[in-house]
Design a protein around this motif. Structure first.
Motif, PDB file in Angstrom:
ATOM      1  N   ALA A  86       0.667  -1.169  -0.043  1.00 26.61           N
ATOM      2  CA  ALA A  86       0.109  -0.016   0.015  1.00 26.61           C
ATOM      3  C   ALA A  86       0.802   1.143   0.051  1.00 26.61           C
ATOM      4  N   HIS A  87       1.911   1.418   0.725  1.00 23.99           N
ATOM      5  CA  HIS A  87       2.731   2.473   0.903  1.00 23.99           C
ATOM      6  C   HIS A  87       3.505   2.721  -0.464  1.00 23.99           C
ATOM      7  N   GLU A  88       3.890   1.500  -1.290  1.00 26.07           N
ATOM      8  CA  GLU A  88       4.281   1.632  -2.642  1.00 26.07           C
ATOM      9  C   GLU A  88       3.620   2.232  -3.846  1.00 26.07           C
ATOM     10  N   LYS A  89       2.173   1.942  -3.364  1.00 26.27           N
ATOM     11  CA  LYS A  89       1.096   2.366  -4.498  1.00 26.27           C
ATOM     12  C   LYS A  89       0.418   3.640  -4.033  1.00 26.27           C
ATOM     13  N   VAL A  90       0.357   4.074  -2.734  1.00 26.57           N
ATOM     14  CA  VAL A  90      -0.547   5.341  -2.591  1.00 26.57           C
ATOM     15  C   VAL A  90      -0.109   6.585  -3.293  1.00 26.57           C
ATOM     16  N   GLN A  91       1.063   6.784  -3.406  1.00 24.11           N
ATOM     17  CA  GLN A  91       1.370   8.068  -4.321  1.00 24.11           C
ATOM     18  C   GLN A  91       0.966   8.161  -5.622  1.00 24.11           C
ATOM     19  N   THR A  92       1.144   7.047  -6.108  1.00 21.96           N
ATOM     20  CA  THR A  92       0.813   6.874  -7.721  1.00 21.96           C
ATOM     21  C   THR A  92      -0.956   6.822  -7.868  1.00 21.96           C
ATOM     22  N   ILE A  93      -1.784   6.299  -6.795  1.00 24.12           N
ATOM     23  CA  ILE A  93      -2.970   6.471  -7.000  1.00 24.12           C
ATOM     24  C   ILE A  93      -3.545   7.839  -6.512  1.00 24.12           C
ATOM     25  N   ALA A  94      -2.748   8.522  -5.610  1.00 22.61           N
ATOM     26  CA  ALA A  94      -3.320   9.893  -5.261  1.00 22.61           C
ATOM     27  C   ALA A  94      -3.185  10.943  -6.387  1.00 22.61           C
ATOM     28  N   THR A  95      -1.719  10.784  -6.960  1.00 22.61           N
ATOM     29  CA  THR A  95      -1.452  11.469  -8.299  1.00 22.61           C
ATOM     30  C   THR A  95      -2.749  11.274  -9.256  1.00 22.61           C
ATOM     31  N   SER A  96      -2.929  10.035  -9.863  1.00 23.75           N
ATOM     32  CA  SER A  96      -3.885   9.774 -10.630  1.00 23.75           C
ATOM     33  C   SER A  96      -5.252  10.590 -10.301  1.00 23.75           C
ATOM     34  N   ILE A  97      -5.501  10.591  -9.093  1.00 21.47           N
ATOM     35  CA  ILE A  97      -6.943  11.212  -8.628  1.00 21.47           C
ATOM     36  C   ILE A  97      -6.780  12.614  -8.708  1.00 21.47           C
ATOM     37  N   GLU A 131       1.351  14.781 -19.339  1.00 19.49           N
ATOM     38  CA  GLU A 131       2.273  15.457 -19.520  1.00 19.49           C
ATOM     39  C   GLU A 131       2.618  16.469 -18.695  1.00 19.49           C
ATOM     40  N   THR A 132       1.655  17.010 -17.685  1.00 19.41           N
ATOM     41  CA  THR A 132       1.732  18.069 -16.755  1.00 19.41           C
ATOM     42  C   THR A 132       2.058  17.444 -15.378  1.00 19.41           C
ATOM     43  N   ILE A 133       2.768  18.171 -14.704  1.00 23.70           N
ATOM     44  CA  ILE A 133       2.907  17.882 -13.412  1.00 23.70           C
ATOM     45  C   ILE A 133       1.792  17.946 -12.469  1.00 23.70           C
ATOM     46  N   ALA A 134       1.170  16.855 -11.899  1.00 27.03           N
ATOM     47  CA  ALA A 134       0.053  16.959 -11.138  1.00 27.03           C
ATOM     48  C   ALA A 134       0.320  17.683  -9.823  1.00 27.03           C
ATOM     49  N   PRO A 135      -0.781  18.556  -9.309  1.00 29.38           N
ATOM     50  CA  PRO A 135      -0.551  19.132  -8.252  1.00 29.38           C
ATOM     51  C   PRO A 135      -0.857  18.092  -6.802  1.00 29.38           C
ATOM     52  N   SER A 136      -0.249  18.394  -5.947  1.00 32.20           N
ATOM     53  CA  SER A 136      -0.332  17.372  -4.827  1.00 32.20           C
ATOM     54  C   SER A 136      -1.481  18.068  -4.030  1.00 32.20           C
ATOM     55  N   LEU A 137      -2.591  17.022  -3.615  1.00 29.97           N
ATOM     56  CA  LEU A 137      -3.599  17.524  -2.633  1.00 29.97           C
ATOM     57  C   LEU A 137      -3.377  16.804  -1.224  1.00 29.97           C
ATOM     58  N   LEU A 138      -2.301  15.944  -1.040  1.00 28.27           N
ATOM     59  CA  LEU A 138      -1.964  15.520   0.271  1.00 28.27           C
ATOM     60  C   LEU A 138      -0.515  15.507   0.470  1.00 28.27           C
ATOM     61  N   ASP A 139      -0.094  15.954   1.547  1.00 32.47           N
ATOM     62  CA  ASP A 139       1.243  15.583   1.830  1.00 32.47           C
ATOM     63  C   ASP A 139       1.732  14.105   2.138  1.00 32.47           C
ATOM     64  N   ALA A 140       2.773  13.804   2.593  1.00 31.73           N
ATOM     65  CA  ALA A 140       3.481  12.446   2.877  1.00 31.73           C
ATOM     66  C   ALA A 140       2.840  11.981   4.388  1.00 31.73           C
ATOM     67  N   GLN A 141       2.618  12.856   5.265  1.00 29.09           N
ATOM     68  CA  GLN A 141       1.966  12.579   6.355  1.00 29.09           C
ATOM     69  C   GLN A 141       0.506  12.125   6.043  1.00 29.09           C
ATOM     70  N   GLN A 142      -0.017  12.890   5.383  1.00 31.89           N
ATOM     71  CA  GLN A 142      -1.739  12.527   5.047  1.00 31.89           C
ATOM     72  C   GLN A 142      -1.626  11.254   4.216  1.00 31.89           C
ATOM     73  N   LEU A 143      -0.782  10.874   3.437  1.00 29.15           N
ATOM     74  CA  LEU A 143      -0.498   9.473   2.645  1.00 29.15           C
ATOM     75  C   LEU A 143      -0.401   8.563   3.461  1.00 29.15           C
ATOM     76  N   ASP A 144       0.340   8.800   4.593  1.00 24.83           N
ATOM     77  CA  ASP A 144       0.752   7.754   5.747  1.00 24.83           C
ATOM     78  C   ASP A 144      -0.714   7.184   6.300  1.00 24.83           C
ATOM     79  N   LEU A 145      -1.131   8.576   6.667  1.00 25.72           N
ATOM     80  CA  LEU A 145      -2.680   8.382   7.380  1.00 25.72           C
ATOM     81  C   LEU A 145      -3.549   7.338   6.311  1.00 25.72           C
ATOM     82  N   VAL A 146      -3.777   7.666   5.175  1.00 25.11           N
ATOM     83  CA  VAL A 146      -4.512   7.053   4.324  1.00 25.11           C
ATOM     84  C   VAL A 146      -4.508   5.357   4.293  1.00 25.11           C
ATOM     85  N   VAL A 147      -3.001   5.140   4.173  1.00 28.96           N
ATOM     86  CA  VAL A 147      -2.586   3.785   4.200  1.00 28.96           C
ATOM     87  C   VAL A 147      -2.873   3.112   5.558  1.00 28.96           C
TER      88      VAL A 147
END
Length: 311
Positions: free
Chosen positions: A155-166, A176-192
């Protein structure tokens, strides 16, 4: 996941299955042979099932459905040959047959391509059989937590890719465009953490998924490891949307809004959505939530004019 990883996870699933079945069995009051039959095996997929993993090895894991259960206590004094029926219906393969239960050293491992002709197990006293059941239960519990740890790593390996897609979908930006980040690293850890361990109580989405995997019917037609990893990806996506405040209908609302084009009013968006999705009608408040997941992003991606005071 690699074949080696699938092998490890199938072994953990096997121990979990044996432990689950053992917990529901009554310790015998007489000598028995305790056969721990393989809950999974490697099969040759039919057709184009399995993708790259099948192409690499020509094999996929499949769940074995044992008519009498994967833990079977045979009577050592039974007259004649004792057999149990089995069936595999997964990876496009449809296999079935029976296996002879014999006395001998315990058999370990997992059948590859073809089921074994026979399975041997030693005769145990009633006391030893009771202890063997306890050992299966304990090993199953340990396997569950080892499995959870492995799935957490995945889950930790995949969550960033999934969040970026969303985020790309929310912001309506291409690859081709850099996707904005809606969640920081701590928030992604909490998602997992929420997906793997839950938010309260002693259960979680993944624990419930593992429980479902112990029922052969759940993975009867699907690679059990693929079932788990697909479920994790889906649950991570759901939890990311919860974390950014995106309602369940968010992506559909934004699709409708973009189809209407710049200048569409909130009322028109809601009206059009309810026309297209008549069985899942929305209110203006849900539409606002979908269109304001990240205001700084949506103001660029969806320059749609409406007054919040109309809600």
């Amino acid at each position: 996941m690699t074949t080696a990883t699938s092998e490890d996870l199938c072994t953990l699933l096997d121990h979990m299955s044996w432990g689950h079945i053992a917990s529901r069995l009554t310790p015998p009051g007489r000598p028995v042979r305790m056969h721990s039959l393989p809950p999974t095996m490697w099969v040759r997929p039919e057709g184009r099932v399995g993708g790259s993993k099948a192409a690499a090895t020509g094999l996929l894991p499949a769940t074995v459905d044992w008519q009498a259960g994967a833990v079977f206590m045979a009577d050592p004094d039974a007259v004649g040959v004792e057999e149990v029926r089995w069936e595999v219906d997964g990876a496009g393969a449809h296999l079935s047959g029976s296996i002879r239960l014999t006395e001998g050293p315990s058999v370990t491992g997992r059948p590859t391509r073809d089921m074994w002709d026979a399975h041997s197990a030693p005769v145990l006293t009633s006391h030893a059989a009771g202890r063997a059941l306890d050992a299966l239960i304990e090993q199953g519990e340990l396997a569950k937590w080892s499995m959870l740890q492995r799935l957490e790593e995945f889950a930790h390996e995949k969550v960033q890719t999934i969040a970026t897609s969303i985020c790309r979908e929310v912001a309506d930006v291409d690859d081709e465009t850099i996707a904005p980040s809606l969640l920081d690293a701590q928030q992604l850890d909490l998602v997992v953490t929420n997906v793997v361990y839950g938010t309260r109580g002693d259960s979680s989405r993944i624990l419930r998924c593992l429980d479902r995997c112990l029922d052969p019917a759940t993975t009867r037609r699907v690679d059990p490891i693929r079932y788990l990893t697909t479920q994790i990806r889906r649950d991570l996506g759901d939890e990311v949307r919860v974390a950014i405040g995106d309602p369940q209908v968010g992506s559909r609302v934004r699709r409708v809004a973009r189809g209407l084009g710049t200048g569409a009013t909130l009322e028109r968006i809601v009206e059009r959505y309810n026309e297209v999705h008549s069985s899942d009608r929305i209110s203006t408040s849900r539409a606002v939530r979908a269109l304001t997941v990240a205001p700084s992003i949506e103001s660029v991606a969806l320059p749609i004019g409406f007054e919040v005071c109309h809600v």
